[in-house]
Design a protein around this motif. Structure first.
Motif, PDB file in Angstrom:
ATOM      1  N   GLY A 173       2.424   2.538  -2.561  1.00 46.68           N
ATOM      2  CA  GLY A 173       2.410   3.419  -3.712  1.00 46.68           C
ATOM      3  C   GLY A 173       3.223   2.881  -4.605  1.00 46.68           C
ATOM      4  O   GLY A 173       3.368   3.510  -5.672  1.00 46.68           O
ATOM      5  N   LYS A 174       3.837   1.650  -4.568  1.00 46.37           N
ATOM      6  CA  LYS A 174       4.545   1.087  -5.636  1.00 46.37           C
ATOM      7  C   LYS A 174       3.937   0.930  -7.084  1.00 46.37           C
ATOM      8  O   LYS A 174       4.373   1.260  -8.258  1.00 46.37           O
ATOM      9  CB  LYS A 174       5.294  -0.326  -5.351  1.00 46.37           C
ATOM     10  CG  LYS A 174       5.942  -0.225  -4.247  1.00 46.37           C
ATOM     11  CD  LYS A 174       6.604  -1.548  -3.529  1.00 46.37           C
ATOM     12  CE  LYS A 174       5.280  -2.531  -3.240  1.00 46.37           C
ATOM     13  NZ  LYS A 174       4.547  -2.340  -2.156  1.00 46.37           N
ATOM     14  N   GLY A 209       0.785  -1.215  -0.001  1.00 43.19           N
ATOM     15  CA  GLY A 209       0.107   0.068   0.094  1.00 43.19           C
ATOM     16  C   GLY A 209       0.716   1.180   0.102  1.00 43.19           C
ATOM     17  O   GLY A 209       0.097   2.432   0.018  1.00 43.19           O
TER      18      GLY A 209
HETATM   19  N1  LIG Z   1      -7.700   5.021  -7.675  1.00 46.25           N
HETATM   20  C1  LIG Z   1      -7.497   4.920  -6.723  1.00 46.25           C
HETATM   21  N2  LIG Z   1      -8.483   5.725  -5.754  1.00 46.25           N
HETATM   22  C2  LIG Z   1      -8.036   5.864  -4.477  1.00 46.25           C
HETATM   23  N3  LIG Z   1      -6.779   5.162  -3.677  1.00 46.25           N
HETATM   24  C3  LIG Z   1      -5.860   4.586  -4.621  1.00 46.25           C
HETATM   25  C4  LIG Z   1      -6.281   4.385  -6.119  1.00 46.25           C
HETATM   26  N4  LIG Z   1      -5.411   3.530  -6.442  1.00 46.25           N
HETATM   27  C5  LIG Z   1      -4.506   3.468  -5.399  1.00 46.25           C
HETATM   28  N5  LIG Z   1      -5.095   3.889  -4.191  1.00 46.25           N
HETATM   29  C6  LIG Z   1      -4.252   3.773  -3.004  1.00 46.25           C
HETATM   30  O1  LIG Z   1      -3.069   3.875  -2.981  1.00 46.25           O
HETATM   31  C7  LIG Z   1      -2.268   3.185  -2.026  1.00 46.25           C
HETATM   32  C8  LIG Z   1      -1.264   2.721  -2.891  1.00 46.25           C
HETATM   33  O2  LIG Z   1      -1.513   1.582  -3.768  1.00 46.25           O
HETATM   34  P1  LIG Z   1      -0.599   0.778  -4.390  1.00 46.25           P
HETATM   35  O3  LIG Z   1      -1.215  -0.222  -5.157  1.00 46.25           O
HETATM   36  O4  LIG Z   1       0.210   1.795  -5.439  1.00 46.25           O
HETATM   37  O5  LIG Z   1       0.529   0.306  -3.318  1.00 46.25           O
HETATM   38  P2  LIG Z   1       1.462  -0.718  -3.549  1.00 46.25           P
HETATM   39  O6  LIG Z   1       2.667  -0.380  -2.808  1.00 46.25           O
HETATM   40  O7  LIG Z   1       1.613  -1.244  -5.083  1.00 46.25           O
HETATM   41  O8  LIG Z   1       0.962  -2.078  -2.734  1.00 46.25           O
HETATM   42  P3  LIG Z   1       0.996  -3.605  -2.752  1.00 46.25           P
HETATM   43  O9  LIG Z   1       2.464  -3.889  -2.539  1.00 46.25           O
HETATM   44  O10 LIG Z   1      -0.352  -4.043  -1.801  1.00 46.25           O
HETATM   45  O11 LIG Z   1       0.510  -3.898  -4.101  1.00 46.25           O
HETATM   46  C9  LIG Z   1      -3.199   2.502  -1.570  1.00 46.25           C
HETATM   47  O12 LIG Z   1      -3.580   2.755  -0.257  1.00 46.25           O
HETATM   48  C10 LIG Z   1      -4.389   2.353  -2.313  1.00 46.25           C
HETATM   49  O13 LIG Z   1      -5.405   1.953  -1.727  1.00 46.25           O
END
Ligand SMILES: Nc1ncnc2c1ncn2[C@@H]1O[C@H](COP(=O)(O)OP(=O)(O)OP(=O)(O)O)[C@@H](O)[C@H]1O
Length: 253
Positions: free
Chosen positions: A47-48, A45
């Motif tokens: 933001g990657k 979560g």
């Molecule tokens: N379209 C959107 N609207 C609102 N929040 C969003 C949206 N897209 C992503 N997020 C939020 O942004 C944050 C980062 O999400 P992201 O998928 O980039 O994380 P990540 O580091 O890739 O996580 P993971 O390792 O669990 O996949 C999360 O809290 C997610 O809920």
């Protein structure tokens, strides 16, 4: 894979991202260089995948900017982001990777057929060419998506969890392809979920960290995986902080 005259350099200038209006990442500055492979690491979560969406041009910056110098990009999104109920064979799907190269009107010729066949072979998919997408196992599907990405022959490769569902042999095939891409100056940026250390082929790590006060996540460190070896260091000084970005992230996790 052909060598290209215009390698891809991507520079982030104080980038902030807010998908759906929610401030997720802020203050990100740095550069992805041609011939480098960067692993994007950080907790769930943080933001990657959001960063990858912005690099791919699917998400506009909320502030700051992304400067991309030359080159085409090809993106591997997360496996579940693609609907594979579409009635098409594996070979037909992989062939759509050629669209950016051929344009809308040019058909697939002998050379393209050879490129498709070679790519299927390199990912051990030749025997599955006529299989409908829906009948593929998770690992076969991931390899099909990688084959389609590879056919695009892009200068910038954006990969979200590229080794999802791959067994060891398939991971090695993927690494061989990526090494080949890096050797001709391609730029690789890969999100590696749930990892503290990137596989050996990655030479840079961008580690993201959440904000303890609930604000947007930020860059914890961005730099080479292996810290440079000092040429003159008679007495090694004690290291108060981690030596590498990967170590920094491992310590934080
Ligand atoms: N379209 C959107 N609207 C609102 N929040 C969003 C949206 N897209 C992503 N997020 C939020 O942004 C944050 C980062 O999400 P992201 O998928 O980039 O994380 P990540 O580091 O890739 O996580 P993971 O390792 O669990 O996949 C999360 O809290 C997610 O809920």
């Amino acid at each position: 894979m052909s060598a290209r005259r215009l390698p891809a350099t991507v520079t982030l200038h104080d980038l902030a991202l807010a998908p759906g209006g929610r401030s997720v990442l802020a203050g990100l500055s740095g550069r992805f260089m041609p011939g480098s492979a960067t692993a994007v690491l950080g907790p769930n979560g943080v933001g990657k995948s959001t960063l990858l969406a912005a690099l791919a041009g699917r998400l506009a910056p909320a502030a700051g900017r992304i400067e991309r110098a030359a080159g085409r990009l090809a993106e591997l999104t997360q496996a579940d982001a693609v609907d594979r109920r579409f009635p098409i064979t594996l070979q037909g799907y992989v062939a759509t990777g050629l669209w950016p190269l051929l344009g809308a009107w040019r058909g697939i010729g002998v050379r393209e057929r050879q490129a498709i066949a070679q790519t299927l072979d390199r990912l051990d998919l030749g025997a599955l060419a006529g299989t409908p997408l829906i009948d593929l196992s998770a690992g076969q599907w991931q390899r099909a998506r990688l084959a389609r990405l590879w056919l695009q022959d892009a200068e910038l490769l954006l990969l979200d969890e590229p080794d999802t569902a791959l067994d060891r042999a398939s991971s090695e095939r993927l690494d061989a392809l990526l090494r080949e891409a890096l050797a001709v100056g391609r730029t690789v940026v890969a999100v590696l979920h749930g990892r503290h250390e990137p596989p050996a082929l990655y030479d840079e790590v961008l580690a993201l960290q959440p904000d303890p006060d609930g604000g947007p996540a930020r860059c914890r460190s961005w730099g080479p995986v292996h810290a440079p070896t000092p040429t003159t260091a008679p007495t090694p000084a004690p290291m108060p902080s981690p030596a590498t970005p990967a170590a920094a992230w491992a310590r934080a996790a």
